[in-house]
Every structure is written in structure tokens, then in C-alpha cells.
Design an enzyme around this catalytic site. Structure first.
Site, PDB file in Angstrom:
ATOM      1  CE1 TYR A  41      -3.416  -2.664  -0.396  1.00  0.00           C
ATOM      2  CE2 TYR A  41      -3.095  -3.283   2.265  1.00  0.00           C
ATOM      3  CZ  TYR A  41      -3.685  -3.817   0.885  1.00  0.00           C
ATOM      4  OH  TYR A  41      -4.119  -4.934   1.047  1.00  0.00           O
ATOM      5  N   GLY A  81      -4.022 -13.661  13.243  1.00  0.00           N
ATOM      6  CA  GLY A  81      -4.842 -13.515  12.102  1.00  0.00           C
ATOM      7  C   GLY A  81      -5.896 -14.553  12.054  1.00  0.00           C
ATOM      8  NE  ARG A  82      -5.521 -16.289   5.660  1.00  0.00           N
ATOM      9  CZ  ARG A  82      -5.745 -16.781   4.495  1.00  0.00           C
ATOM     10  NH1 ARG A  82      -6.030 -18.166   4.325  1.00  0.00           N
ATOM     11  NH2 ARG A  82      -5.574 -15.832   3.753  1.00  0.00           N
TER      12      ARG A  82
END
Length: 363
Positions: free
Chosen positions: A181, A318-319
Site C-alpha cells: 500500500y 490473524g486467521r
């Protein structure tokens, strides 16, 4: 029985955490009209046994809203929506940090308002496609190369967004300098071909990121400011380049001088990307005296080992948090983790695949 540091209290930037477990930032695309809502408050509230929650990437401005249904933090309505979420998280004892994510060239006009611009350090198109609700998958466009005035305005937008985050009840902000990003686009010589003071050598390519971090730290406090980095990450068409180690060595020294609260390093090798060499993590640890968060492919034992060795202070998951809202309790009690679901509901609107995962049956 072994005593785990993972479950003991911790500190980050002087803020007390109830444990060393961090919920990593995960884009979930549930912010209809880019406004945080009650469904999102339920999602984050369900996971408030973590020590620290880092939110999904949140845009500091209209120009950073690259993906469909991601939240912003630049309007009164958005700030009010985030207050629902910070309140739900704090009720469980967790702290929460807002991740500021300007998507840069990883964007599409169909996901943005008419007055927004797709900005990047250089006018270099990313390979690949982006989902749009209006026309499904579309090629990335060529971004506009940022002018000096664009750079000044964008830095100001980060500052305003950070101040808004504090108004909304957050315990700090994390600058998203990873995953291809805007901030990382400045760091890489592949995406940054500028000929001014923001391009060329390592110091110039790092200048925008350091200026944003400095401005945000000055506005809300260095103890409330962190950054996420992804050295050797290839997400969003970010090829590797020879100066990676030297770039992140320079950055970590600069962030140490700034005395910001933390550096958060994400390693996507568990999902097929190149691994972040141990040497980079060790170098960051050597250069940076404050908190280091490591993230990527961790289980309980590996997390405990890296905390015990001093390689990091906190570990982000995270997941596993997606369908194990009670992940902390499952780790503490050695309960089985639910198998990771398929990705088809990761980014869809609504509660299905978001807030409808059960806690472990009580024993």
C-alpha cells in the site's frame, strides 16, 4: 505444568495489556458505505479476550478507500461508528489500535467517490485485478504520481485521522507500511521512481514514511504510534529488490530514534510468500528498543518460544481469530481450534462467516 508468558500481562507504549496475544489486522469488508457499524462492533467485541486488537485497514481519506466496503476514519459518522467498536472491545479488557491504511495504487475508481484520486509515488500500474461490487473484478488503473502538494496533504490526512482515532476511543494507531500500500510503495525502488527528495537512495525513499510517523507521533504521542512492515513481502505486486535488508535496517534505526511504541513485522511465508529472514527480525530487535510484534503462521508454542527468546515482545494471530473468537481461551485450555474455513466468506457483506462462529463448548 509450564507457565506461559503468552498469557501474562504485558505493556506496549506504556499501555497495560491483559496478555501477550494480539489480534492481527484483517480486512473483512463489512463497513457498508465505509462507515463502521454495529455488526463490526459485535465482531470485535467477540474477540475482546485478546491483549491487543489491531483493526482492519482503515483509510485516512477518500483517496485511500481502495477496496469495497472498507472503513474510513475521516468523517463524524465514521468516528461515531468506531466508538461502538472501541467500547465493545474495552468491555472485555482488551486494548484496541486503529490501523491506518492508505491503499495507494491498489485501488479502483469503482470503489471510490468521484472526487477521490488514486495516488502513488510514481505512475506505475500494479499487475493484477481488484474486486468492485459494481463490475466485479477489474484491472488496476495507472495511479497519479503524487505532487509535492499531494504529499503535504496526505501527511495532514494521516494526522487528522490519527486524532480522530483518539476521539473514537482508540488506544493508539498503527501505520500500515506493509503489503504494497501507499507507505510501502514509497519504500520500494520498484514502485518509487521519483527524482525528488522522496525517491532515489534509501534515505529518500524512506522519507515519506518517516515524516508520516513523525507527524502522527507529534499529534497523538509517540507512545500511541506504531507501524506495520513487511520486508520480503510480495503482496500487491511488490517484487523483491537488492536493498531490502539495508532499507529495513535504516527504517528500524529511524523508528528507534523517533521512540515510537512498536514495530509490527508480518511474515506471509505460511501463505506461500517468501519468508522474512531471521536475520531481519534479529536486526530489528537489535536496532529498536521498544515493543516488537511478530505475525505470520504462529501457533501457541512458536509464539511462546519467540517471546521467551526475546526475539519479540508480542505475537499477533490473524486467521485463527476468524473462526475462533475465543482463541485466547482455547490456547489457555489446550482446546482444539476450529479448522479454518474457506475464503469465500472472508470479504462478503453480512454476518455469515463473520460473527456466527461459536465459542468452544464449555467443559
Amino acid at each position: 505444568m509450564k507457565t506461559y508468558q503468552l498469557f501474562s500481562p504485558a505493556l506496549i507504549g506504556g499501555v497495560a495489556l491483559q496478555n501477550h496475544i494480539v489480534m492481527a489486522p484483517m480486512t473483512r469488508c463489512r463497513a457498508i458505505d465505509n462507515i463502521p457499524n454495529q455488526l463490526m462492533a459485535q465482531f470485535y467485541g467477540q474477540r475482546n479476550s485478546a491483549g491487543l486488537i489491531i483493526t482492519e485497514g482503515t483509510s485516512p481519506s477518500l483517496n485511500g478507500l481502495g477496496y469495497a466496503r472498507i472503513p474510513g476514519v475521516f468523517t463524524k459518522e465514521q468516528v461515531a461508528g468506531w466508538r461502538l467498536i472501541t467500547s465493545a472491545v474495552h468491555k472485555g479488557g482488551a486494548k484496541i489500535i486503529l490501523q491506518l491504511m492508505h491503499t495507494g495504487r491498489i485501488s479502483h475508481p469503482l470503489n471510490m467517490s468521484d472526487e477521490a484520486q488514486i495516488l502513488a509515488p510514481s505512475a506505475i500500474k500494479a499487475a493484477g485485478q481488484m474486486w468492485t461490487d459494481a463490475a466485479k473484478l477489474q484491472d488496476y488503473p495507472i495511479p497519479k504520481e503524487m505532487t509535492t502538494n499531494d504529499i503535504i496533504l496526505t501527511k495532514a490526512e494521516y494526522v487528522t485521522a490519527a486524532l480522530n482515532a483518539i476521539k473514537a476511543g482508540f488506544d493508539g494507531v498503527e501505520l500500515h507500511g506493509a503489503n504494497g500500500y501507499l507507505l510501502e510503495e514509497f519504500l520500494s525502488p520498484v514502485t518509487n521512481k521519483r527524482k525528488d527528495n522522496y525517491g532515489g537512495n534509501i534515505a529518500n525513499r524512506c522519507r515519506f514514511v518517516i515524516e508520516v510517523a513523525t507527524a502522527v507521533a507529534n499529534a497523538i504521542g509517540k507512545n500511541k504510534t506504531g507501524i506495520r512492515l513487511s520486508p520480503y513481502g510480495v503482496a500487491s505486486d511488490m517484487p523483491l529488490y537488492p536493498e531490502i535488508e539495508a532499507t529495513y535496517n535504516y527504517l528500524s534505526l529511524q523508528f528507534n530514534n523517533l521512540d515510537i511504541a512498536y514495530i509490527h513485522i508480518v511474515d506471509h511465508s505460511s501463505m506461500g510468500s517468501p519468508s522474512v529472514p531471521l536475520a531481519i527480525k534479529q536486526l530489528t530487535r537489535k536496532n529498536f528498543k521498544n515493543t516488537i510484534i511478530l505475525c505470520g503462521g504462529y501457533d501457541k508454542e512458536k509464539a511462546e518460544a519467540d517471546i521467551e527468546s526475546g526475539l519479540c515482545n508480542l505475537v499477533a494471530f490473524g486467521r485463527p481469530f476468524i473462526n475462533n473468537p475465543d482463541l485466547v481461551q482455547r490456547f489457555e485450555n489446550n482446546w482444539t481450534l476450529a479448522a479454518l474455513p474457506t475464503m469465500d466468506l472472508f470479504y462478503t457483506p453480512g454476518e455469515n462467516g463473520y460473527t456466527n462462529y461459536p465459542n468452544h463448548p464449555p467443559h
